[in-house]
Design an enzyme around this catalytic site. Structure first.
Site, short mmCIF file in Angstrom:
data_model
loop_
_atom_site.label_atom_id
_atom_site.label_comp_id
_atom_site.label_asym_id
_atom_site.label_seq_id
_atom_site.Cartn_x
_atom_site.Cartn_y
_atom_site.Cartn_z
CE LYS A 277 -2.00 3.01 2.64
NZ LYS A 277 -1.90 4.18 2.14
CD GLU B 214 13.86 0.57 8.43
OE1 GLU B 214 14.37 1.32 8.75
OE2 GLU B 214 14.22 -0.85 9.05
CB CYS C 133 13.18 9.08 7.35
SG CYS C 133 14.80 8.22 6.37
CD GLU D 96 10.48 12.47 10.93
OE1 GLU D 96 9.25 12.16 11.28
OE2 GLU D 96 11.31 11.89 10.08
#
Ligand code: NAD
Length: 496
Positions: free
Chosen positions: A175, A250, A284, A383
């Site tokens: 997906k 991850e 990331c 983040e």
């Protein structure tokens, strides 16, 4: 008429179901529609993968799978320009980045999996307790892998989420993010062209809340391979626990770059800029924290500002534009809100690039530099996922290490110094899955990557990355030469 991007199940594209818009962040234009897949569709895709897995695993071996993977690499290579254009249109990353980095790097990773001979299906062992017996240790596939990918690097992530599990003998249901499905869809179509059996890799589109959730809730999958934010990852892990599914995660990062005064400052300035402003900070491992030795801070920041002044803004689809768009509107809002809060808490925006020439309805944010951040502030720990670099001066090596590790994340880090011994010593003290010395963002398919702390569980790439998609089977070849089993059995069955 805009295109409909359907689901691909058993090699056939299905276009029925609720439609969701896909827009380009380059100029806000409508690219087309995807299907927001229902639970019934998701279960059908999973069953298609299961049926294909049962046949594929038995009828193929590593070498035959690698031949198909190599064929796939050739097909993608032929279509590299199309992939680059789709990727840039859908994500807003510059066409230069797609053409010279995202797509060729992904192709080289497909080729790595086509060529590596590190991964072996099985190995022999002896059992020291039972002389004369032999064991075989197999890396058996998991079965059906549910792969879920984020919106920031859609093609590379699709490659990582499909090729290693298939090499290990699994089937996959992928997906992609509902914002950026285009290149993953093209890849799954090319997987069919390369000759993989229909149904081995099925693709379902839809939002995380509906389609993604149906996928991870299914009891008919064997493993979840998830890449995305830490908050979603935590929820995925809880759902995986309910059905006892293996999960790899991850997740996000807040990576530091440490610059010592003895570094090659011109090279380091370029590396720091590449580390945070590539893809407008939406990676990331984007190095969003600059930890720089106090004695060189001003000189070093001037070098960085010099490069940023020369950056060219404009339409990311033009080859001379340097600055990527922000892929989704929610992300730009998140960046703005975090900067506002930082300024209210005493942080100082001392540089913000003047931007011009971008299409009117696109989504953009200027490269920004911030100083004066207090320890423990949100921007140091959360983040930001945008083109924003925060600066922290340090005086001693210990202080630099402590600042670098002062985050809940542990994905990557960079160290810049001409003293290789010191750089190695510091690297070994950094709590992160990848530490670059005098470089940043240079990915190798041979090197396992992943997170310490809240950046994740498990590894992608390299031998370790392939082994994640396997489970260990021990086959014991008995032989009572030593008489050991007579001794063992007699514990229960007395001299009969
Ligand atoms: P996200 O967590 O919002 O979504 C990731 C994927 O999960 C998407 O496909 C989404 O549809 C799906 N999803 C969302 N909610 C779900 C749910 N309830 N159930 C099942 N699936 C669900 O992340 P994002 O905003 O798409 O991506 C950005 C994040 O990804 C950043 O945090 C970034 O650091 C991370 N990322 C990590 C790596 C890595 O290798 N560590 C690589 C790329 C991106």
């Amino acid at each position: 008429m805009n295109s409909i991007y359907g689901n691909i199940i058993n090699g056939v594209e299905e276009k029925e179901g609720e439609k969701l818009e896909v827009r380009s962040p380059v100029d806000g234009s409508l690219i087309g529609y995807i299907i927001n897949s229902s639970r019934e569709t998701v279960e059908r895709a999973i069953q298609a993968s299961r049926n294909a897995f049962d046949k594929f695993y038995i009828s193929s071996d590593i070498k035959s799978r690698q031949k198909l993977i190599e064929k796939l690499a050739d097909i993608v290579q032929e279509k590299a320009d199309l992939y680059s254009e789709l990727e840039s249109k859908n994500t807003g990353k510059t066409i230069r980045q797609s053409t010279f980095m995202d797509i060729p790097v992904a192709i080289s990773h497909i080729r790595y999996f086509a060529e590596t001979n590190e991964f072996q299906f099985q190995r022999k062992i002896t059992h020291p307790e039972y002389p004369g017996t032999e064991g075989i240790i197999q890396n058996a596939p998991m079965g059906v892998v549910a792969s879920i990918a984020p919106w920031n690097v859609p093609f590379l992530m699709a490659v990582w989420k499909i090729i290693p599990p298939v090499l290990a003998g699994n089937a996959v249901v992928i997906k992609p993010s509902h914002y950026t499905p285009l290149t993953a869809m093209e890849l799954v179509k090319d997987i069919k062209t390369a000759g993989f059996p229909d149904g081995l890799v099925n693709l379902i589109n839809g939002t995380g809340k509906s389609t993604g959730n149906y996928l991870i809730e299914s009891d008919n999958i064997d493993m979840i391979s998830f890449t995305g934010s830490t908050s979603t990852g935590s929820m995925v892990m809880q759902k995986a626990a309910k059905n006892i599914k293996k999960v790899t995660l991850e997740l996000g990062g807040k990576s530091p770059n440490i610059v010592f005064s003895d570094a090659d400052l011109d090279h380091a300035a370029k590396g720091i800029i590449f580390g945070i402003f590539l893809n407008s900070g939406q990676l990331c491992e984007s190095a969003s924290r600059l930890i720089v030795e106090e004695s060189i801070t001003q000189t070093f920041l001037s070098k960085i500002e010099g490069h940023l002044n020369a950056f060219k803004s404009g339409n990311p689809m033009d080859f001379d534009t340097d600055i990527s768009a922000i892929t989704i509107p929610e992300q730009r809002e998140k960046i703005e809100v975090m900067i506002e809060k930082t300024v209210r808490a005493g942080g100082k925006v001392f540089y913000s690039k003047k931007m011009e020439g971008m299409p009117d309805k696109g989504i953009y944010f200027p490269p920004t530099l911030i100083s004066g951040i207090k320890a423990g502030s949100e921007i140091s720990d959360e983040e930001i996922f945008g083109p924003v670099l925060t600066v922290y001066p340090f005086r001693t090596e210990e202080e630099a290490i402590s600042l670098a590790n002062d985050t809940k994340y542990g994905l990557a880090a960079g160290i810049w110094s001409s003293d290789v011994k010191r750089a190695g010593r510091v690297a070994s003290m950094i709590n992160a899955g990848t530490v670059w010395i005098n470089e940043y963002h240079l990915l190798s398919a041979a090197a396992p990557r992943g997170g310490f702390k809240k950046s994740g569980i498990g590894r992608e790439l390299g031998l370790e990355g392939i082994l994640e998609y396997t489970q260990t089977r021990h086959i014991f070849y008995g032989n009572n030469e030593s008489g050991m089993s007579d001794v063992a059995y007699s514990i229960l069955i007395k001299s009969q």
